[in-house]
Design an enzyme around this catalytic site. Structure first.
Site, PDB file in Angstrom:
ATOM      1  N   ARG A  15      64.057  40.130  68.003  1.00 16.01           N
ATOM      2  CA  ARG A  15      62.758  39.459  67.855  1.00 16.01           C
ATOM      3  C   ARG A  15      62.770  38.564  66.604  1.00 16.01           C
ATOM      4  O   ARG A  15      62.794  37.348  66.683  1.00 16.01           O
ATOM      5  CB  ARG A  15      61.632  40.498  67.749  1.00 16.01           C
ATOM      6  CG  ARG A  15      60.221  39.924  67.938  1.00 16.01           C
ATOM      7  CD  ARG A  15      59.614  39.235  66.744  1.00 16.01           C
ATOM      8  NE  ARG A  15      59.493  40.112  65.581  1.00 16.01           N
ATOM      9  CZ  ARG A  15      59.098  39.694  64.385  1.00 16.01           C
ATOM     10  NH1 ARG A  15      58.785  38.413  64.189  1.00 16.01           N
ATOM     11  NH2 ARG A  15      59.045  40.521  63.370  1.00 16.01           N
ATOM     12  N   ASP A  16      62.816  39.187  65.440  1.00 19.41           N
ATOM     13  CA  ASP A  16      62.701  38.440  64.189  1.00 19.41           C
ATOM     14  C   ASP A  16      63.893  37.513  63.990  1.00 19.41           C
ATOM     15  O   ASP A  16      63.760  36.395  63.481  1.00 19.41           O
ATOM     16  CB  ASP A  16      62.599  39.451  63.043  1.00 19.41           C
ATOM     17  CG  ASP A  16      62.110  38.826  61.745  1.00 19.41           C
ATOM     18  OD1 ASP A  16      62.077  37.591  61.650  1.00 19.41           O
ATOM     19  OD2 ASP A  16      61.777  39.577  60.830  1.00 19.41           O
ATOM     20  N   HIS A 209      60.385  46.090  55.130  1.00 21.89           N
ATOM     21  CA  HIS A 209      60.955  44.955  55.870  1.00 21.89           C
ATOM     22  C   HIS A 209      61.334  43.913  54.821  1.00 21.89           C
ATOM     23  O   HIS A 209      60.479  43.152  54.359  1.00 21.89           O
ATOM     24  CB  HIS A 209      59.925  44.414  56.862  1.00 21.89           C
ATOM     25  CG  HIS A 209      60.386  43.206  57.620  1.00 21.89           C
ATOM     26  ND1 HIS A 209      60.808  43.271  58.928  1.00 21.89           N
ATOM     27  CD2 HIS A 209      60.511  41.911  57.256  1.00 21.89           C
ATOM     28  CE1 HIS A 209      61.170  42.063  59.330  1.00 21.89           C
ATOM     29  NE2 HIS A 209      60.988  41.214  58.332  1.00 21.89           N
ATOM     30  N   HIS A 211      63.955  40.927  53.009  1.00 22.63           N
ATOM     31  CA  HIS A 211      64.821  39.797  53.358  1.00 22.63           C
ATOM     32  C   HIS A 211      65.920  39.633  52.319  1.00 22.63           C
ATOM     33  O   HIS A 211      65.829  40.159  51.216  1.00 22.63           O
ATOM     34  CB  HIS A 211      63.980  38.531  53.481  1.00 22.63           C
ATOM     35  CG  HIS A 211      63.257  38.432  54.793  1.00 22.63           C
ATOM     36  ND1 HIS A 211      63.294  37.320  55.593  1.00 22.63           N
ATOM     37  CD2 HIS A 211      62.508  39.332  55.470  1.00 22.63           C
ATOM     38  CE1 HIS A 211      62.584  37.525  56.693  1.00 22.63           C
ATOM     39  NE2 HIS A 211      62.090  38.738  56.639  1.00 22.63           N
ATOM     40  N   CYS A 242      63.106  32.669  56.722  1.00 23.08           N
ATOM     41  CA  CYS A 242      61.849  31.967  56.545  1.00 23.08           C
ATOM     42  C   CYS A 242      62.062  30.484  56.813  1.00 23.08           C
ATOM     43  O   CYS A 242      62.952  29.868  56.233  1.00 23.08           O
ATOM     44  CB  CYS A 242      61.379  32.188  55.120  1.00 23.08           C
ATOM     45  SG  CYS A 242      59.918  31.256  54.698  1.00 23.08           S
ATOM     46  N   ASN A 251      66.839  38.178  57.243  1.00 25.49           N
ATOM     47  CA  ASN A 251      66.637  39.599  57.081  1.00 25.49           C
ATOM     48  C   ASN A 251      67.826  40.275  56.421  1.00 25.49           C
ATOM     49  O   ASN A 251      68.940  39.749  56.386  1.00 25.49           O
ATOM     50  CB  ASN A 251      66.404  40.224  58.457  1.00 25.49           C
ATOM     51  CG  ASN A 251      65.044  39.855  59.020  1.00 25.49           C
ATOM     52  OD1 ASN A 251      64.035  40.372  58.583  1.00 25.49           O
ATOM     53  ND2 ASN A 251      65.022  38.932  59.972  1.00 25.49           N
TER      54      ASN A 251
END
Lengths: 313, 313
Positions: A15-16, A209, A211, A242, A251
């Protein structure tokens, strides 16, 4: 001895990781990748996002992925939902757990989901009510985006982060985690915020979560671990990132994170060799895409797996 | 308020970074790079190694670099010496500080300097005697190589590390640090070993020299910081690395390390923008060489420098 791992890793790559890429990974490639992640021992995977396909064509096959992933033994199938409509679709597809993003920064919230944080709290209440009525066995977590800073508004007030976390728990989230959406967190801040979050929410304090935008990903995870966090989001090969930091990886790299904890003698339930092998279907499905990860570059230390098996790591 | 930084960074790129490369950086390029490192605020630089030029042609100009670096205000000019002959040459060139490597692993010691650890302790005694007689104002530190594991021998006994550290201090080293030569350290081990080192040696416990081979560099530095270490080796752009882990980056990236500590509100004395600018002469002097560093890729967060200046970081 319990079989429960010391550390819970939620793989967010499908997903991310995929949502910020220009190219769309084909569904069969995603399925092969998800299978490989599961085969490595990961027991929670965020497989997609229930948003209009016009907005995120990369994730348009989320329902199909959920249906497939439900067939994998012991796997918690997670999907992101930005609103009530997304939650309805995710529940219809059969997810085990919903995750709803809630930006602390109003600027980011408006840019990301076109709603203020207060409006998102309302949305959360609706999603929680839906879950209660229709699928009480399904999990519902909230990730507080931009909890450590925002590229749009700059500094984010720490009191505001904690206030919103308490409100999100009161609005019906089972757990509330903190997300370093723009890669601005540092270890001192991670310790401060997770210490406060855990003091306020106890067992309902959720995942970290974090990064790796500026290389601090693992240091920040260690900082969170030090103050009691045992649940971490990560993305195979560090996919994601981002959009405001072009070229920067996103991530925390799952392989490197698992290696860190396993090297510390903690159990993640993940087989590192199989996890490294899960880069192959990712590579095949995303030709030309830069993949990150130092462990993949250097390889496991000689004898590491044998030492693990003997309980010497 | 003291002007003394909270964190001391020793830049090892010109020695440790360059010695494992195939290409040799030209002397004028090295001088420009060292000047840029100094201009960024670094106050200790390991400029070279006093070994026979036939063994390390990349560092054959070390004496010239020392003479130049001595002219830079406030800079401690450091050089590696593997033995008494090297120490004589380094003192003749005018270094401020000597660093002698001492491998805990006998296999690595023989491969690296063709001497056993016991023989290296003898060599250290000779170097300490020379320093006492000829240059009592010059520093003498020891870095214990392979303190966290060895690619050749595998696990390294932690008791043996501490025993050798105590012996090295007794043999005349001002400080004894620990080096993760092969990139095998994990944060738990870093905390254990530096805790014991500091308990045994007190103020004579030396720097953390940690590698980023498997991505754990900053996490390991944070772990060392947590147990009281305030002195760190690092290499601009992460140059360096273990010849036994081809393709893997080596030392902790100076830029990322400085960013981590500064973001935590600690003072390193280093100007991050100038430090990032010091990559340009490095790039120019080493065409085609892979450079590492996440901060360089992502850039500083917007407003970071202004917030630093205002004391808000």
């Amino acid at each position: 001895m319990s079989n429960r791992p010391d550390i819970h890793i939620s793989e967010v790559g499908p997903r991310d990781g995929l949502q910020s890429l220009r190219q769309t990974m084909a569904t069969p490639a995603k399925l092969a990748w998800i299978d490989a992640l599961h085969a490595a021992g990961l027991r929670e995977i965020e497989v997609g996002s229930f948003v209009p396909a016009a907005l995120l064509p990369q994730l348009a096959d989320s329902a199909e992925l959920v249906r497939h992933a439900r067939g994998l033994a012991g796997l918690t199938v997670l999907a992101l939902v930005p609103n009530l409509r997304g939650a309805q679709a995710a529940l219809a597809a059969g997810v085990h757990k919903l995750t709803l993003p809630l930006s602390v920064s109003a600027a980011h919230s408006l840019a990301n989901v076109r709603r203020t944080p207060a409006q998102m709290l309302e949305e959360l209440r609706s999603v929680a009510a839906l879950r209660r009525e229709r699928a009480p066995g399904v999990g519902l977590e909230v990730g507080l985006s931009t909890a450590f800073g925002c590229t749009l508004q700059g500094r984010v007030d720490e009191d505001e982060v904690i206030r919103l976390a308490v409100q999100a728990a009161a609005a019906g989230a089972d757990e509330v985690g903190l997300s370093d959406t723009s890669g601005m967190a540092d270890p001192a801040q991670v310790r401060r915020l997770f210490t406060r979050l855990r003091a306020e929410l106890g067992a309902r304090a959720g995942a970290a979560h974090l990064h790796n935008t500026r290389g601090l990903g693992l240091a920040n995870c260690l900082a969170a671990f030090d103050v009691g966090v045992r649940s971490f989001d990560a993305s195979l090969a560090g996919l994601g990132g981002c959009p405001y930091a072009p070229g920067a990886s996103g991530n925390v790299v799952t392989e490197d994170l698992v290696f860190m904890f396993e090297a510390m003698g903690l159990r993640t339930g993940v087989d590192l060799e199989r996890l490294l092998a899960a880069r192959a279907p990712l590579r095949a499905g995303l030709p030309g895409e830069p993949l990150y990860g130092m462990l993949a570059e250097a390889g496991l230390p000689k004898g590491f797996v044998a030492q693990q098996a003997a309980g010497h790591v």
